[in-house]
Design a protein around this motif. Structure first.
Motif, PDB file in Angstrom:
ATOM      1  N   GLY B 506       0.692  -1.312   0.054  1.00 36.94           N
ATOM      2  CA  GLY B 506       0.034   0.023   0.003  1.00 36.94           C
ATOM      3  C   GLY B 506       0.865   1.201   0.072  1.00 36.94           C
ATOM      4  N   PHE B 507       1.790   1.001  -0.664  1.00 39.23           N
ATOM      5  CA  PHE B 507       2.923   2.404  -0.420  1.00 39.23           C
ATOM      6  C   PHE B 507       3.056   2.914  -1.934  1.00 39.23           C
ATOM      7  N   SER B 508       2.617   4.221  -2.151  1.00 39.46           N
ATOM      8  CA  SER B 508       2.860   4.753  -3.472  1.00 39.46           C
ATOM      9  C   SER B 508       3.305   6.211  -3.594  1.00 39.46           C
ATOM     10  N   THR B 509       4.311   6.712  -4.106  1.00 39.00           N
ATOM     11  CA  THR B 509       4.972   7.832  -3.997  1.00 39.00           C
ATOM     12  C   THR B 509       4.294   8.954  -4.880  1.00 39.00           C
ATOM     13  N   ALA B 510       3.544   8.360  -6.029  1.00 34.43           N
ATOM     14  CA  ALA B 510       3.231   9.193  -7.046  1.00 34.43           C
ATOM     15  C   ALA B 510       2.231  10.303  -6.468  1.00 34.43           C
ATOM     16  N   LYS B 511       2.738  11.466  -6.687  1.00 37.28           N
ATOM     17  CA  LYS B 511       2.008  12.826  -6.223  1.00 37.28           C
ATOM     18  C   LYS B 511       0.616  12.614  -7.079  1.00 37.28           C
ATOM     19  N   VAL B 513      -2.179  10.424  -9.354  1.00 34.20           N
ATOM     20  CA  VAL B 513      -2.236   8.904  -9.913  1.00 34.20           C
ATOM     21  C   VAL B 513      -2.031   9.258 -11.514  1.00 34.20           C
ATOM     22  N   SER B 514      -0.942   8.533 -12.022  1.00 34.62           N
ATOM     23  CA  SER B 514      -0.787   8.668 -13.270  1.00 34.62           C
ATOM     24  C   SER B 514      -1.358   7.497 -14.064  1.00 34.62           C
ATOM     25  N   ASN B 515      -1.365   7.314 -15.427  1.00 33.81           N
ATOM     26  CA  ASN B 515      -1.823   6.303 -16.089  1.00 33.81           C
ATOM     27  C   ASN B 515      -1.140   5.067 -16.061  1.00 33.81           C
ATOM     28  N   LEU B 516      -0.015   5.287 -15.520  1.00 29.46           N
ATOM     29  CA  LEU B 516       0.983   4.136 -15.400  1.00 29.46           C
ATOM     30  C   LEU B 516       1.300   3.453 -14.321  1.00 29.46           C
ATOM     31  N   SER B 517       1.366   4.362 -13.227  1.00 31.76           N
ATOM     32  CA  SER B 517       1.862   3.365 -12.016  1.00 31.76           C
ATOM     33  C   SER B 517       0.767   4.223 -10.949  1.00 31.76           C
ATOM     34  N   GLY B 518       0.908   3.585  -9.827  1.00 35.67           N
ATOM     35  CA  GLY B 518       0.103   4.529  -8.835  1.00 35.67           C
ATOM     36  C   GLY B 518      -1.546   3.975  -8.814  1.00 35.67           C
ATOM     37  N   ARG B 519      -1.538   2.859  -9.158  1.00 36.88           N
ATOM     38  CA  ARG B 519      -2.921   2.415  -9.155  1.00 36.88           C
ATOM     39  C   ARG B 519      -3.498   1.709  -8.076  1.00 36.88           C
ATOM     40  N   GLY B 520      -2.653   1.883  -6.884  1.00 37.48           N
ATOM     41  CA  GLY B 520      -2.853   1.314  -5.737  1.00 37.48           C
ATOM     42  C   GLY B 520      -1.954  -0.249  -5.610  1.00 37.48           C
ATOM     43  N   VAL B 521      -1.598  -0.424  -6.724  1.00 32.12           N
ATOM     44  CA  VAL B 521      -0.624  -1.604  -6.664  1.00 32.12           C
ATOM     45  C   VAL B 521       0.853  -1.237  -6.734  1.00 32.12           C
ATOM     46  N   GLY B 522       1.324  -1.482  -5.668  1.00 35.97           N
ATOM     47  CA  GLY B 522       2.779  -1.077  -5.240  1.00 35.97           C
ATOM     48  C   GLY B 522       3.717  -2.081  -5.532  1.00 35.97           C
ATOM     49  N   MET B 523       5.073  -1.611  -5.069  1.00 38.35           N
ATOM     50  CA  MET B 523       5.972  -2.522  -5.165  1.00 38.35           C
ATOM     51  C   MET B 523       5.907  -3.551  -4.525  1.00 38.35           C
TER      52      MET B 523
END
Lengths: 160, 709
Positions: B506-511, B513-523
């Protein structure tokens, strides 16, 4: 179909009969259709599975395959079997996978006409109703036919 | 799997797409060699051909446009520039999409499709009038026929196939047929080189044909007919506008090739009447017919580099073989044990033979394992596309540099590595690489570089993803972790620890939510995927210089080095990769902490002790067992623990047997293996044993212990 069968024709009679292997579990007589059984082995110590329920004894090496061994007695809610060299493991295939069932001993092979199989009488236990497909009277004893698919549910649910 | 021709087509498509990608990447890298351009063209053409045969209209239409533009490039009518190359790359991606849609169903982005079509059409000066495509016959190329009327020309064609041409299943008849479609064709057979019957070799090609073609087509169309036999024949095409020159050239040609007067004349369309043809290459022909499914792609590639002969095998067959070899090895150790137990005075000879048997079995095992191993190249090639798309979506410029593409990894590993790699690369572009302006300001090149490398490192595979971006923004990462309640506010973390926060669920640093990453699916998903493969992932980062993700994976999923230990009278195996150190403990090394916490003192450091038997519910936790043996392990988070076991027996390679389908997921147990004595041993998963901790599970195992012993 039925009308065309000549009465007394031994071949036809034979074809109608099915063969069952009877065995004892906790002193009670049970049986399985012979076609369901892959092999019968003498009991040898198994590798126990951590956190397994009481009716799962562990796993055994069957020519390179890891198969789970169930204690039928515990599965039926009877007392747990003290497994020893005298006991047998009946290897059956359920849901396409081999599974071992611990039984006290194997008795004999019996041939039964389908019409001789009686429905399981209504009893209180839901499990009993599920696990027992029907009963046969054989040599004045009652032999219970095991419903394998119900006894061994899908493998994932084996441990819960 | 195998069976239908369509499956074969899709398999071939995979290879062709790969070849196309490879070629385009080379072109992108500045290599505009005509051979590479040709290779890409042929790949697209072959896909179009196959697709036409299966009536995949959308695919055919797109491939046709693509191919047409490429044809322009090939004939140097179009100059390759960055813009065109980018378009071609995107088209190749789309073509791959279309192929997978055709195979698996679903749909593609129509808007995207139209944009690309429009982009391609920009490069086509004339409107293509001929979009219908006729399926390719046996080696007979289909040639788009421009309808423009031109003056008639006469071509003199001398065509002498080499024996390789028959080997690839090409058939002169179809070439002649294609030529006769262009105009009036006259074919003469030149059999002067045919030796006497005794001297004749069955697979040699002795025949040549001299042809006269009267056609309105430009010379390039005539050459196009021979496109697919390029390099497989000796060919000369001369065109003349007037008959006199024509005759002179013919004479010259005849003289040059020493053509004799009594050349046999062959009438189209029945060259099979020519007995010589049937005689010369009957073997080559049958062979060719049998291989016709595969030649199309192969003949295209073979010119560029000699392909290694390969064999397509059902994966299941290989797996069966691997299983059987695993049995063989287990069987060997059982046999060895039995023999050792025999009461025979002199066993030396038997033991020598047994040793030989063992070595052979190991050889077979290694061989079979290497069948499953595949180079990571296709995987890396797919990743280039991910970077391309990601940079397009984020208006950044980034290029992917790959290293060690030929590193071989187990097929399953490659398959399951695709998602985590995609994720990491997208993240690298989205979060790692800065915007071009920022990069310039920081004194870096505008184009970000992401380096993807694979290498073998002492029995494992190491995959590294290194970007030259901004690195992890540590203050921000820490702040987010605090905001999300993942760490306490006053936590003092080292840089490495902060970097590893990225892997928390549940960690996401994207300021935004972009099309690519940051859809709640993290590392954390990436980490789980890698851990599931028995691997580890690490991140190191230097602010302003970039970050590096390192993934360490086991070479194979089937065999593993393990330490054989005993726990509560059960034999178990602990993966050697997770063990740092083993030691025998004494009473004074054990320190109590709280009610039931135990710490082991190792050279002044205290690490928590985890009783394996207790954690597995095999024995009452913290019973009065004698201080046994400790395995020092390190978890993913870098925390060390000591696993208490009763004894260590051996260290050996074990064949992993999955417990899937045998029983559900057992906490603490990763899989099982079969030991030399035929007994099954559990393979432990230290990570999950520690997670479970000294369990309070009911002490239910006494009975089963008695059964098991």
């Amino acid at each position: 179909m039925q009308a065309e069968v000549k009465i007394g024709d031994p071949e036809v009679k034979h074809a109608q009969q099915s063969e069952f292997v009877s065995f004892t579990v906790a002193g009670q007589a049970f049986c399985l259709k012979i076609t369901q059984i892959r092999e019968i082995r003498r009991w040898s110590p198994v590798t126990i599975l951590p956190h397994a329920p009481v009716d799962v004894l562990g796993v055994m090496n069957l020519r390179g395959a890891v198969i789970p061994i169930y204690d039928l007695s515990a599965r039926f809610g009877l007392q747990q079997t003290e497994a020893s060299e005298r006991n047998v493991v009946i290897v059956v295939a359920v849901h396409g996978k081999p599974v071992g069932l611990l039984a006290e001993s194997v008795s004999e092979i019996i041939s039964i006409n389908p019409e001789d199989i009686q429905d399981t009488p209504q009893v209180d236990s839901r499990h009993t109703m599920e696990y027992i497909q029907g009963i046969i009277s054989h040599d004045d004893t009652m032999v219970r036919i095991i419903n394998l698919d119900a006894v061994i549910s899908a493998p994932e649910q084996g441990l819960s | 799997m195998s069976g239908s021709i369509q499956d074969t087509f899709f398999e071939e498509c995979e290879e062709l797409l790969e070849a196309m990608d490879e070629g385009l990447t080379a072109i992108e890298g500045g290599d505009h060699d005509s051979e590479i351009v040709n290779a890409v063209f042929r790949a697209v053409h072959s896909i179009k051909g196959g697709a036409g045969a299966f009536g995949l209209d959308e695919l055919v239409a797109f491939a046709h446009k693509f191919e047409t533009v490429f044809d322009e490039v090939r004939s140097n009518k179009l100059q390759l520039n960055t813009k065109l190359i980018q378009l071609l790359l995107r088209c190749s991606d789309h073509l791959a999409d279309l192929v997978s849609v055709a195979r698996d169903g679903g749909s593609t982005d129509e808007e995207h499709h139209d944009v690309l079509i429009a982009g391609l059409e920009e490069y086509l000066d004339e409107e293509e009038e001929d979009l219908t495509f006729e399926p390719m016959g046996l080696g007979g190329p289909s040639v788009p026929l421009p309808l423009a009327m031109e003056t008639e020309k006469t071509y003199q064609i001398r065509f002498q196939p080499l024996k390789e041409m028959f080997g690839t299943g090409n058939e002169p008849f179809f070439l002649f047929q294609a030529l006769s479609d262009l105009g009036a064709l006259r074919v003469e057979l030149d059999e002067t080189e045919l030796p006497g019957f005794d001297a004749m070799s069955m697979d040699e090609s002795y025949l040549a044909w001299n042809m006269t073609l009267v056609s309105t087509e430009p010379k390039s169309s005539v050459e196009a007919v021979f496109e697919f036999v390029e390099g497989l024949c000796e060919l000369s095409i001369t065109s003349d506008k007037d008959a006199e020159e024509d005759a002179a050239a013919l004479a010259a040609l005849n003289a040059a090739f020493g053509m004799s007067g009594d050349s046999a004349e062959v009438d189209l369309p029945s060259p099979f009447d020519a007995p010589a043809l049937a005689e010369v290459a009957p073997m080559a022909m049958t062979e060719a017919v049998e291989r016709v499914e595969t030649v199309k792609s192969e003949s295209g590639k073979s010119e560029q580099r000699g392909p290694n002969p390969t064999l397509r095998v059902d994966l299941e067959r290989v797996d069966r073989l691997i299983n059987a070899v695993g049995e063989l090895i287990i069987n060997h150790s059982m046999l060895a044990q039995q023999i050792a137990n025999l009461d025979v005075a002199d066993l030396r000879d038997v033991e020598t033979e047994l040793e030989g048997f063992k070595n052979l079995a190991r050889d077979i095992q290694e061989g079979v394992m290497s069948i499953r191993a595949q180079p990571v190249k296709p995987l890396f090639q797919r990743m280039a596309r991910i970077v391309r798309e990601a940079s397009a979506a984020t208006q950044k410029t980034a290029k992917l540099v790959t290293e060690g593409e030929n590193t071989e990894v187990d097929k399953t590993v490659i398959e399951r590595l695709s998602d985590p790699l995609t994720h990491i690369l997208r993240n690298a572009v989205d979060h790692g690489i800065e915007k071009p302006e920022d990069r310039e300001a920081a004194g870096k090149s505008r184009v970000g570089e992401i380096r993807l490398s694979a290498s073998h490192r002492s029995g494992s595979v190491c995959i590294e993803i290194r970007d030259d971006g901004a690195g992890v923004n540590r203050p921000r990462v820490k702040q987010i972790a605090i905001e999300k309640g993942l760490i306490p506010e006053n936590a003092e973390l080292t840089d490495g620890e902060i970097d590893n926060l990225l892997f928390l669920p549940g960690f996401s640093t994207a300021k935004e939510v972009s099309n690519l990453s940051g859809r709640g699916v993290g590392m954390d998903v990436v980490k789980n995927a890698v851990t599931a493969l028995g691997g580890r992932i690490n991140i190191t980062s230097h602010p302003g210089k970039g970050s590096t993700f390192t993934i360490i994976l086991p070479l194979t999923l089937a065999v593993m080095d393990g330490m054989v230990v005993s726990v509560a009278d059960q034999t178990m195996v602990v993966p050697i990769t997770s063990i740092i150190e083993t030691m025998r403990g004494s009473d004074d090394m054990i320190n109590s902490l709280g009610a039931d916490g135990m710490l082991l003192s190792i050279r002044g450091n205290f690490v928590p002790i985890c009783d394996v038997a207790g954690a597995l519910g095999l024995r009452k936790p913290n019973g009065d067992q004698p201080p046994g043996v400790y395995l020092l392990v390190e978890t993913e988070t870098g925390q060390r623990s000591a696993l208490a076991v009763d004894d260590i027996h051996d260290q050996r390679q074990v064949v992993i047997k999955s417990l899937d389908g045998v029983c559900g997921n057992i906490p603490g147990v990763a899989a099982a293996t079969i030991l030399g004595d035929g007994k099954i041993a559990m393979i432990l998963d230290p990570e999950s044993i520690l997670a479970a901790g000294p369990s309070s599970t009911s002490f239910d195992s006494e009975r089963r212990m008695s059964n098991a012993s």
